[in-house]
Structures are given as C-alpha cells and as structure tokens.
Enzyme design. Structure first.
Site, PDB file in Angstrom:
ATOM      1  N   MET A   1      20.198  49.438   6.649  1.00  0.00           N
ATOM      2  CA  MET A   1      18.986  49.242   7.437  1.00  0.00           C
ATOM      3  C   MET A   1      19.245  48.425   8.692  1.00  0.00           C
ATOM      4  O   MET A   1      18.474  48.502   9.640  1.00  0.00           O
ATOM      5  CB  MET A   1      17.916  48.540   6.589  1.00  0.00           C
ATOM      6  CG  MET A   1      17.392  49.379   5.435  1.00  0.00           C
ATOM      7  SD  MET A   1      16.179  48.488   4.452  1.00  0.00           S
ATOM      8  CE  MET A   1      14.817  48.383   5.611  1.00  0.00           C
ATOM      9  N   VAL A   4      23.337  41.998   8.696  1.00  0.00           N
ATOM     10  CA  VAL A   4      23.078  40.695   8.088  1.00  0.00           C
ATOM     11  C   VAL A   4      24.063  39.688   8.665  1.00  0.00           C
ATOM     12  O   VAL A   4      25.274  39.901   8.637  1.00  0.00           O
ATOM     13  CB  VAL A   4      23.216  40.754   6.556  1.00  0.00           C
ATOM     14  CG1 VAL A   4      22.908  39.387   5.947  1.00  0.00           C
ATOM     15  CG2 VAL A   4      22.280  41.805   5.973  1.00  0.00           C
ATOM     16  N   LYS A  19      18.836  38.734   7.852  1.00  0.00           N
ATOM     17  CA  LYS A  19      18.849  40.192   7.817  1.00  0.00           C
ATOM     18  C   LYS A  19      18.011  40.707   8.977  1.00  0.00           C
ATOM     19  O   LYS A  19      16.857  40.306   9.146  1.00  0.00           O
ATOM     20  CB  LYS A  19      18.270  40.676   6.479  1.00  0.00           C
ATOM     21  CG  LYS A  19      18.403  42.175   6.231  1.00  0.00           C
ATOM     22  CD  LYS A  19      17.954  42.486   4.813  1.00  0.00           C
ATOM     23  CE  LYS A  19      18.119  43.972   4.485  1.00  0.00           C
ATOM     24  NZ  LYS A  19      17.738  44.266   3.095  1.00  0.00           N
ATOM     25  N   ASP A 116      13.711  49.094  -7.963  1.00  0.00           N
ATOM     26  CA  ASP A 116      15.055  49.566  -7.617  1.00  0.00           C
ATOM     27  C   ASP A 116      16.098  48.639  -8.224  1.00  0.00           C
ATOM     28  O   ASP A 116      17.048  48.233  -7.561  1.00  0.00           O
ATOM     29  CB  ASP A 116      15.216  49.645  -6.098  1.00  0.00           C
ATOM     30  CG  ASP A 116      16.409  50.533  -5.682  1.00  0.00           C
ATOM     31  OD1 ASP A 116      16.847  51.356  -6.509  1.00  0.00           O
ATOM     32  OD2 ASP A 116      16.883  50.400  -4.543  1.00  0.00           O
TER      33      ASP A 116
END
Length: 582
Positions: A1, A4, A19, A116
């Site tokens: 995504m 970091v 992040k 998840d």
C-alpha cells in the site's frame, strides 16, 4: 500500500514506525477504497491498547501523503517461521496462540473484528511476544465501511462465511486463528489449492485432513480443539476467543501433551506471576498462564496422574518459595534409568478378613514378603518396558546420526566439484530448468536439548541448483496473486516486477523472468513415538513437496548411496524406501 519509515518522536523520545501512502500514486479507480482501508486501520487499531496488538499513535494527512504513526516493533513475521518448514513444539505453539487469542478476545470485546488474521500479520519479537498488525480490512461495530456481500481476506485463512459474502462477526477471527493452530501442529494449512476457486470449494464442502494424520505425535485432545475452531458453521466453533484459549490450555496441559513436551523441551524459565500481571496490565494475562509458577504445579499434577495410572507413588519435595525465578528441569518428573524411585504395587486380590496370628519371636511376615516380591516384579516389569522404549529411541537416534555422518563428507566432496545435474525440472510445459549445476549444499542437524546425551531431533539437507541463465515463465493470463503463491510454495523467485505487469493492459500471455536458481531440501524428522523417521522432500527430482516414512533399519549404506546418486542426477529413481507417500 505504501512505504513504512523508521522515525523518531523527539518529544516522547521513542522510535516509531510511520506508514505512508502517496495519494497521487494510487490508481484513481482504487483510490477511495485504499484510503478507506488506510483510515480504517488507524480507527480500528487506534481504539485498542493491548500488549499483543501494534499500537497506533496518530493518523494524519499532509498534502499528498496520508500517514499512520505506530509502535515500532522489532520482530519476525510468523509467516517467515512457517516458511522455514520447522515444526514448532507444542509448548511454544501454545504460548504464541495464547497471546494471539488473548489479543483477539480484547479486540472483540471492543467491537473490532480483524477479518485478516494470518501469519504475515502476526509479528513475534525476539523475546517471544506476539504483536498483531494490519487492521486494514477490520470490521468496526456501528461502522458503515463494510457492507455484506463484500469478500475480503486471504483465501487459505478465510472462514466459510467470508467466502460466501455473509455477515462476519468475531467467530470468523476464531476460525482464522484455528487455521494457524492447525499449521502450528502439522506444518501445513488445512485447505490449499492452485487458485481461489479450489480453496473456496474445499473450505465450503470438504473436511480438513485430521491433524494427527499429518502429525501422528499429536495428542487427541489438541486435535479436537483444532477441529472445533475450524468448524464450517460459526455456531459449531468456540463462541469466544477466551473459550478457545481455555480449551487450548487444557489440551496442552493434558498428560499426553505434558509427556510429549517433556521429551522434547529441555527447560522452561518460570517467572514471578505478580511481575507478569503488572507488566501485562489489568485483564491482559497473555503470558502469565503459560510462564508463571502455577505451570510447575500443572506439570506435577500431570505427572502424578500418569504415575497413578501406572501404579507409581512418587515422593515429592516441598517447593522452595524463596525465589520466583526457577529453572524447571522436565527430567525431574521422569524417573531416570536406575533411579531409586519408590514404588508400591496394587494388590491384585482383596486381603482376607482373617489372617493367622504370627508366632512369638517370628521375624518374617508372610504377607509383607509376598507384597515385597510383587513390588519387585512390578518394578522389574516397568524397568524392562523403559529399557525397551529407550532401545527403540536409540534406533531412531542412531539412524539420524548415520544420515549426518554420510552427508557431511558427501557435501564436502560434491561442493568442491560443483557437478552438472543431468535432470530436467518442469514448472509447466513452457517453463523448464535444465543443465543445472549444484552449488552450496549444507547439512543442518539439531538435538532435542543441549545435553550431549540428548536424542537427535532432525537432520536437514539443502542445496541450490542453478540453471545457466534466468528462465522465462510464459502462461495464459490469470490471477497474479495465485501465481505468486504457487511460485513461493516451490521457492521459485521472480526477477521481474509482477505488480507492474499486472497493471498493464491484459494480454493473452503473461511473461516473467524467473531466477536461475531454486532450492532442493530433504528433512529427516525423528518420530520417537512411532519409532520411525518422517521425511519431507522439497523439489527432489521434480517441483513440489512430498512426504515419506522410514523405519530406522531402512537407513543403510546402500540406501544412502542410492539417495546420493539420485541427488547428483546419476540415477533416475529414488531409493525404494522413498517411493510411496504416507
């Protein structure tokens, strides 16, 4: 995504992880969903303060960048441990699972369902502390971010209701945690497949392979815990993470589990329970139950129960409470060979109500003499059984040592030569590795404890095979994630950026360069319960993983020579003992 960064907060003087997502770099069609997940991660984890959950300190947006400042954790993903194909001890598995379930119970009690839970979202620090991360698709009670009918998650760890797009509650996390426990105890996931459709069909319609089929040493009680945790219907599972944790502890503390632990773990450090409680905080006893002083009592209780069933009466010393820091040697609960263990035999028949009077001056009691003889015979029988068990264990240990003694000079000689391997490996009809060269073979072995007399636990042979140049992968276009998982399972590395290729307009064929090398591995694991050796082969002769079982007497010089010739490509057939799966 995103990226970091490691950062430093100068005001609180602590290291943090930052992040970030650069909004302009996100595909416009996905931007809203990705940013929603990013904010959800901050919202979900931000409301949770628990020692086994990565803490979120701040969320913000600065121009083109959205960021989350969070706890900096130095640890390794559980996935990395699983990828090493090393089976965890029951005691270690229970410790990790207890922390995970304690964190889930806390999260669920505050209205957050992770959705998840998987090994790559579980970090383990060097001191064994668990940290759950990545709440990016979490469901928050009263939130409208998640709609029924949306399928989110990681296939092998998704619950049946997730696959069906039904409403998901905390029992979905319990299912995922059950899959992880299954993987701890067997080394495999309960449901696998080459694509999501196959996995979904298995999850919805097929029962998993019983864990004891894959790990015969596993106690029945632990298998029942796993089966309940991954039941297909939510109402058939544990209804809370706390219930799951309680059942796991009871199963791990059963006499069968305690005996299994005692044969494989040398020591365990017991620390002050009051200190643990203060460290973990109110109601957060993730470590206390498995590393506190009452664990010693549970082990003693298990041993007393085993002794009671076998007719032993063991005189125990009173514990010394002068110090809470105790090193508990498991061997003290197992009578060593030749020890002076006190024993009393049970009387096979009722004692007669009337016994003859002893004659005056008699120095011999007929009853006591008879009992003494019975006790001696019972003790001799137990010693014989123990000696037989030790002899069987030595057979397995000697066989594993023969493997070590063969492979040490074998790999030294072959590494010096770096021979060509006359064998072709096919990933598919178009992806072929040939003209392979042997390089960097190693042999690794470990005993069950640091004692010189300890039995051998396992032996692992590994080598890398190199093709002359990278290999072209060409196949009809399909899901990138599925392909990546297949390649990872076989330890084939992709050189090209497949994510970039996936963003290009779809074409008829997907092409990518695979690294020229791949690993070959054989793991010999001592199975002292069944007096055998479990063998796991990865990419031996062909791509894939296969399992076999050897008897100690199978490990002969001829067997080792034939195995060596096969590895070198000078024979087309594995030794006869490795041609049938178990």
């Amino acid at each position: 995504m995103g990226i970091v960064y490691e950062g430093f907060d100068p005001f609180i003087e602590r290291t943090v992880a930052i992040k970030t997502i650069q909004k302009s770099m996100i595909d416009k069609s996905d931007a809203q969903e990705i940013l929603s997940r990013f904010r959800r991660e901050a919202q979900a984890a931000g409301r949770l303060t628990h020692p086994n959950i990565v803490s979120v300190y701040e969320y913000g947006e600065d121009g083109d960048v959205a960021f989350i400042a969070m706890e900096f954790v130095v640890g390794i993903e559980l996935k990395d441990h699983f990828d090493k194909t090393v089976r965890f001890k029951i005691n270690d598995s229970a410790k990790i699972m207890t922390q995970l379930l304690d964190a889930l119970e806390y999260s669920h009690s505050r209205g957050v369902v992770h959705r998840d839970i998987k090994p790559s979202n579980i970090l383990i620090t060097k001191d064994g502390q668990v940290k759950i991360a990545d709440f990016g698709i979490a469901k928050i009670e009263s939130s409208e971010l998640t709609q029924v009918g949306t399928v989110l998650g990681t296939p092998s760890y998704m619950s049946p209701e997730q696959f069906m797009g039904l409403a998901v509650d905390h029992r979905s996390d319990i299912y995922s945690a059950g899959v992880i426990l299954y993987q701890f105890l067997t080394g495999e996931r309960p449901f696998t497949g080459s694509n999501m459709t196959i996995i979904m069909h298995k999850v919805l319609n097929q029962p998993p392979v019983p864990p004891r089929t894959l790990n015969p040493d596993l106690p029945e009680a632990l298998q029942k815990v796993v089966e309940k945790a991954i039941a297909k219907r939510p109402e058939d599972r544990f209804q809370t993470a706390a219930e799951f944790m309680k059942a796991l502890k009871l199963a791990a503390e059963s006499p069968a589990s305690a005996a299994l632990v005692s044969s494989s773990d040398a020591t365990i450090t017991i620390s002050n329970p009051a200190q643990n409680k203060q460290k973990n905080g109110m109601g957060q006893s993730s470590l206390t139950d498995f590393s506190s002083v009452d664990f010693e009592e549970r082990l003693k209780k298990s041993q007393r129960e085993a002794d009671r069933k076998s007719g032993n009466i063991v005189t125990e010393k009173q514990p010394d409470n002068s110090s809470w820091d105790i090193k508990l040697e498991f061997d003290q609960f197992i009578p060593p060979k030749g020890s002076g263990t006190k024993a009393a035999a049970t009387i096979p028949a009722p004692i007669p109500a009337m016994l003859p009077d002893f004659q005056a001056g008699s120095t011999q009691s007929g009853l006591l003499a008879g009992l003494a003889q019975e006790a001696k015979e019972r003790l001799d029988s137990r010693q014989t059984t123990l000696q037989e068990s030790q002899a069987k264990a030595r057979r397995v240990d000697h066989a594993l040592n023969r493997i070590v003694k063969f492979f040490h000079p074998f790999i030294k000689h072959v590494n010096d030569v770096e021979p060509m391997i006359n064998r072709i490996y096919r990933y598919d009809a178009r992806t072929i590795y040939s003209s392979l060269k042997w390089r960097g073979a190693v042999i690794e072995s470990r005993k069950q404890s640091i004692s010189e007399s300890a039995l051998m636990d396992y032996v692992v042979f590994s080598v890398n095979l190199f093709a002359p140049e990278p290999v072209l992968l060409k196949r009809p276009w399909g899901p990138i994630e599925t392909l990546k998982k297949e390649l990872h399972h076989l330890r084939l590395r992709v050189i090209d950026d497949m994510e970039t290729a996936n963003k290009k307009p779809k074409q008829e064929w997907l092409e990518a360069q695979l690294a020229a090398d791949f690993p070959v591995q054989i793991r010999f694991q001592g199975n002292y319960t069944e007096t055998s050796i479990n063998v796991m082969c990865r990419n031996v002769g062909a791509f894939g993983v296969t399992a076999y079982k050897l008897e100690p007497d199978d490990v002969t010089p001829e067997f080792l020579d034939n195995l060596g010739l096969f590895l070198l490509g000078r024979s087309d057939k594995l030794p006869m003992q490795l041609r049938s799966d178990f």
